[in-house]
Design a protein around this motif. Structure first.
Motif, PDB file in Angstrom:
ATOM      1  N   GLN A 129      42.676 -19.574 -67.748  1.00  0.00           N
ATOM      2  CA  GLN A 129      43.276 -18.991 -69.177  1.00  0.00           C
ATOM      3  C   GLN A 129      43.783 -17.713 -68.937  1.00  0.00           C
ATOM      4  O   GLN A 129      43.502 -16.723 -68.227  1.00  0.00           O
ATOM      5  N   VAL A 130      44.810 -17.525 -69.697  1.00  0.00           N
ATOM      6  CA  VAL A 130      45.646 -16.327 -69.898  1.00  0.00           C
ATOM      7  C   VAL A 130      45.803 -15.889 -71.153  1.00  0.00           C
ATOM      8  O   VAL A 130      46.138 -16.887 -72.111  1.00  0.00           O
ATOM      9  N   THR A 131      45.253 -14.825 -71.753  1.00  0.00           N
ATOM     10  CA  THR A 131      45.526 -14.110 -73.002  1.00  0.00           C
ATOM     11  C   THR A 131      46.277 -12.763 -72.934  1.00  0.00           C
ATOM     12  O   THR A 131      46.173 -12.269 -71.738  1.00  0.00           O
ATOM     13  N   PRO A 132      46.586 -12.252 -73.952  1.00  0.00           N
ATOM     14  CA  PRO A 132      46.990 -10.917 -73.868  1.00  0.00           C
ATOM     15  C   PRO A 132      46.058  -9.789 -73.461  1.00  0.00           C
ATOM     16  O   PRO A 132      46.327  -8.900 -72.589  1.00  0.00           O
ATOM     17  N   GLU A 133      44.657 -10.141 -73.438  1.00  0.00           N
ATOM     18  CA  GLU A 133      43.649  -9.276 -72.978  1.00  0.00           C
ATOM     19  C   GLU A 133      43.281  -9.586 -71.494  1.00  0.00           C
ATOM     20  O   GLU A 133      42.826  -8.463 -71.109  1.00  0.00           O
ATOM     21  N   LYS A 134      42.938 -10.870 -71.336  1.00  0.00           N
ATOM     22  CA  LYS A 134      42.380 -11.204 -70.095  1.00  0.00           C
ATOM     23  C   LYS A 134      43.029 -12.287 -69.254  1.00  0.00           C
ATOM     24  O   LYS A 134      43.832 -13.246 -69.861  1.00  0.00           O
ATOM     25  N   ILE A 135      42.923 -12.367 -68.104  1.00  0.00           N
ATOM     26  CA  ILE A 135      43.133 -13.581 -67.167  1.00  0.00           C
ATOM     27  C   ILE A 135      41.690 -14.064 -66.752  1.00  0.00           C
ATOM     28  O   ILE A 135      41.096 -13.519 -65.914  1.00  0.00           O
ATOM     29  N   VAL A 136      41.534 -15.305 -66.853  1.00  0.00           N
ATOM     30  CA  VAL A 136      40.242 -15.962 -66.527  1.00  0.00           C
ATOM     31  C   VAL A 136      40.408 -16.860 -65.251  1.00  0.00           C
ATOM     32  O   VAL A 136      41.352 -17.519 -65.410  1.00  0.00           O
ATOM     33  N   TYR A 137      39.839 -16.415 -64.203  1.00  0.00           N
ATOM     34  CA  TYR A 137      40.340 -17.266 -63.007  1.00  0.00           C
ATOM     35  C   TYR A 137      38.977 -17.782 -62.278  1.00  0.00           C
ATOM     36  O   TYR A 137      37.866 -17.239 -62.645  1.00  0.00           O
ATOM     37  N   VAL A 138      39.192 -18.668 -61.361  1.00  0.00           N
ATOM     38  CA  VAL A 138      37.981 -19.118 -60.381  1.00  0.00           C
ATOM     39  C   VAL A 138      38.480 -18.928 -59.066  1.00  0.00           C
ATOM     40  O   VAL A 138      39.435 -19.280 -58.479  1.00  0.00           O
ATOM     41  N   VAL A 139      37.349 -18.176 -58.376  1.00  0.00           N
ATOM     42  CA  VAL A 139      37.729 -17.994 -56.902  1.00  0.00           C
ATOM     43  C   VAL A 139      36.880 -18.820 -56.195  1.00  0.00           C
ATOM     44  O   VAL A 139      35.559 -18.991 -56.119  1.00  0.00           O
ATOM     45  N   GLU A 140      37.370 -19.680 -54.935  1.00  0.00           N
ATOM     46  CA  GLU A 140      36.940 -20.446 -54.053  1.00  0.00           C
ATOM     47  C   GLU A 140      36.899 -19.836 -52.713  1.00  0.00           C
ATOM     48  O   GLU A 140      38.055 -19.291 -52.533  1.00  0.00           O
TER      49      GLU A 140
END
Length: 126
Positions: free
Chosen positions: A16-27
């Protein structure tokens, strides 16, 4: 791999990308000799509003422009060089190659002349 027989691979997937944050998953996968170990996926968030700049009274930061090749594509990058003294009194020099074309921006990082991080691929997977 620096000759130690240990290879660490990380895959970052943006959720997910918003103006406030980027949500990501690290494998992550670590390979030691013939043994392959996979860690559990970890969800994280990058605060796009935070100031992640170098700090300290003796830190100097310089910025240059360069071009690097990543997966056959020539990318314009800004190269940030940060030099200073750490909490133990040791001198350090960190260089980061940053591109707006790569998620999270970091193409390559070098610490005291040794490569510590390098992007080898990026792209879109639905």
């Amino acid at each position: 791999d620096s000759g130690s027989g240990v290879v660490s691979l990380m895959k970052w997937s943006v959720k997910q990308v918003t103006p406030e944050k980027i949500v990501y998953v690290v494998e992550s996968t670590t390979i030691i000799g013939e043994n392959k170990m996979e860690g559990p996926p970890t969800e994280m968030a990058y605060d796009r509003t935070a100031d992640y700049g170098a700090s300290g009274s003796d830190v100097t930061v310089t910025k240059d422009k360069d071009t690097v090749e990543l997966k056959g594509k020539s990318l314009p990058v800004e190269v940030y060089t940060m030099e200073g003294t750490d909490a133990n009194g040791d001198h350090y020099k960190t260089r980061m190659w940053i591109s707006d074309d790569v998620p999270f921006g970091t193409v390559k990082t070098e610490v005291n002349g040794a490569l510590s991080q390098e992007a080898v691929d990026w792209g879109w997977q639905p």
